[in-house]
Design a protein around this motif. Structure first.
Motif, PDB file in Angstrom:
ATOM      1  N   ALA A 105     -31.795  27.201  -4.169  1.00  7.21           N
ATOM      2  CA  ALA A 105     -33.051  27.862  -3.814  1.00  7.21           C
ATOM      3  C   ALA A 105     -32.890  28.778  -2.609  1.00  7.21           C
ATOM      4  CB  ALA A 105     -34.126  26.800  -3.532  1.00  7.21           C
ATOM      5  N   LEU A 149     -29.730  26.972  -9.688  1.00 10.65           N
ATOM      6  CA  LEU A 149     -29.393  25.551  -9.694  1.00 10.65           C
ATOM      7  C   LEU A 149     -27.942  25.330 -10.125  1.00 10.65           C
ATOM      8  CD1 LEU A 149     -32.642  23.971 -11.194  1.00 10.65           C
ATOM      9  CD2 LEU A 149     -31.866  23.910  -8.807  1.00 10.65           C
ATOM     10  N   ALA A 161     -30.193  21.669  -5.506  1.00 15.03           N
ATOM     11  CA  ALA A 161     -31.461  22.402  -5.569  1.00 15.03           C
ATOM     12  C   ALA A 161     -31.720  23.174  -4.273  1.00 15.03           C
ATOM     13  CB  ALA A 161     -32.604  21.431  -5.848  1.00 15.03           C
ATOM     14  N   THR A 220     -34.028  30.651 -11.688  1.00 15.32           N
ATOM     15  CA  THR A 220     -33.994  29.262 -11.229  1.00 15.32           C
ATOM     16  C   THR A 220     -32.848  28.497 -11.874  1.00 15.32           C
ATOM     17  OG1 THR A 220     -36.391  29.270 -10.888  1.00 15.32           O
ATOM     18  CG2 THR A 220     -35.307  27.122 -11.066  1.00 15.32           C
TER      19      THR A 220
END
Length: 296
Positions: free
Chosen positions: A161, A128, A157, A124
């Motif tokens: 993602a 990002l 984001a 993650t």
């Protein structure tokens, strides 16, 4: 009977410590896996940026007499200056993080280690960061004007993602994959920074072309020549272009490549028939200066 220590008898005490060598090599490998992708991406995008800068004046760098060897030297010099500035910022950042870790009694370092050992958390964070690097590209396309910080965070984001989260999670399964993720993140860092610099270079070149403003520090770093001259006809001595200063872009094959800011045009003129007078490098301009006023 005198006992001899094993290291004294065999001479092992004089041998280099293998752990020290391994630590140095590991440090070089870790540093290279970050610096090399960033440097390659920056070099490629700065190269494209120079093409865009001269394209604003309707010529190519080659038409201004800038060959590949000259461009390579200028860009390497620019990268060295960026490394010098980046080292200062990195040093300040490391010192700030160290102080913050001391202020939190080591909780920050423990949090960092906890994120690294958890695959989804590390993926993650990397996703990002790569999403944020896309913002330089979007800004270069002119899509980032007037967007708030919240919009930047949301866009980063979403991009991270959709494009990077699952691939990075899969890469975290093996040591080779983790190293590959580090290279990808470093490359996208260089790409994002490169596009941001490209956009700024193009904006600064437009200010020079439309207003005759002095070249910015960034343009000077990449080797753009901010040199203004007044032209005289060699045979008659007559002042050309009404005595207005024109920007000397370069020379090639016996001709000068020049830009007349007052008339917003690029032209070429023979070196044998022209004399350059009042040569001024990086002239100082008053506030609000515009070369278009010279036409009036």
């Amino acid at each position: 009977m005198t006992m001899t220590k094993p290291e004294e008898h065999t001479g092992l005490a004089d041998l280099p410590e293998p752990d020290v060598k391994a630590g140095v090599i590991d440090l070089l490998e870790r540093g290279g896996s970050v610096v090399v992708p960033v440097g390659i991406a920056l070099y490629a995008l700065l190269y494209l940026g120079i093409q865009q800068v001269y394209g604003i004046f309707n010529i190519s760098p080659e038409q201004a007499g800038i060959d590949q060897a000259t461009m390579f030297g200028r860009l390497v010099g620019t990268l060295i200056l960026l490394v010098i500035a980046g080292a200062l910022l990195a040093g300040v950042f490391v010192a700030a993080v160290w102080l913050l870790d001391k202020a939190t009694l080591g909780h920050m370092s423990r949090l960092t280690r906890a994120v690294r050992v958890r695959p989804w958390a590390a993926a993650t964070a990397g996703a990002l960061w790569c999403g944020v690097s896309y913002w330089g590209f979007l800004g270069y396309l002119g899509l980032g004007e007037g967007v708030s910080m919240a919009g930047v965070v949301i866009t980063a984001a979403v991009i991270g993602a959709l494009a990077f989260l699952v691939p990075f999670r899969l890469l975290r399964r093996r040591p080779g994959g983790r190293a590959g993720m580090k290279i990808v993140v470093a490359a996208f860092t260089g790409i994002g920074l490169g596009f941001a610099l490209m956009g700024q270079m193009e904006s600064d070149a437009i200010a020079v072309a439309e207003k005759g403003r002095p070249a910015s520090l960034l343009l000077s770093m990449v080797g753009f020549q901010d040199q203004w001259v007044v032209l005289n006809d060699r045979e008659s001595g007559k002042v050309l272009r009404g005595g207005a200063e024109v920007l000397l872009l370069g020379e090639r094959e016996g001709t000068y490549a020049l830009y007349d800011c007052a008339h917003q045009e690029t032209f070429r003129i023979s070196m044998e028939a022209t004399v350059l007078r009042q040569v001024t490098l990086e002239p100082e301009r008053p506030g609000g200066y515009s070369c278009l006023k010279q036409e009036n």
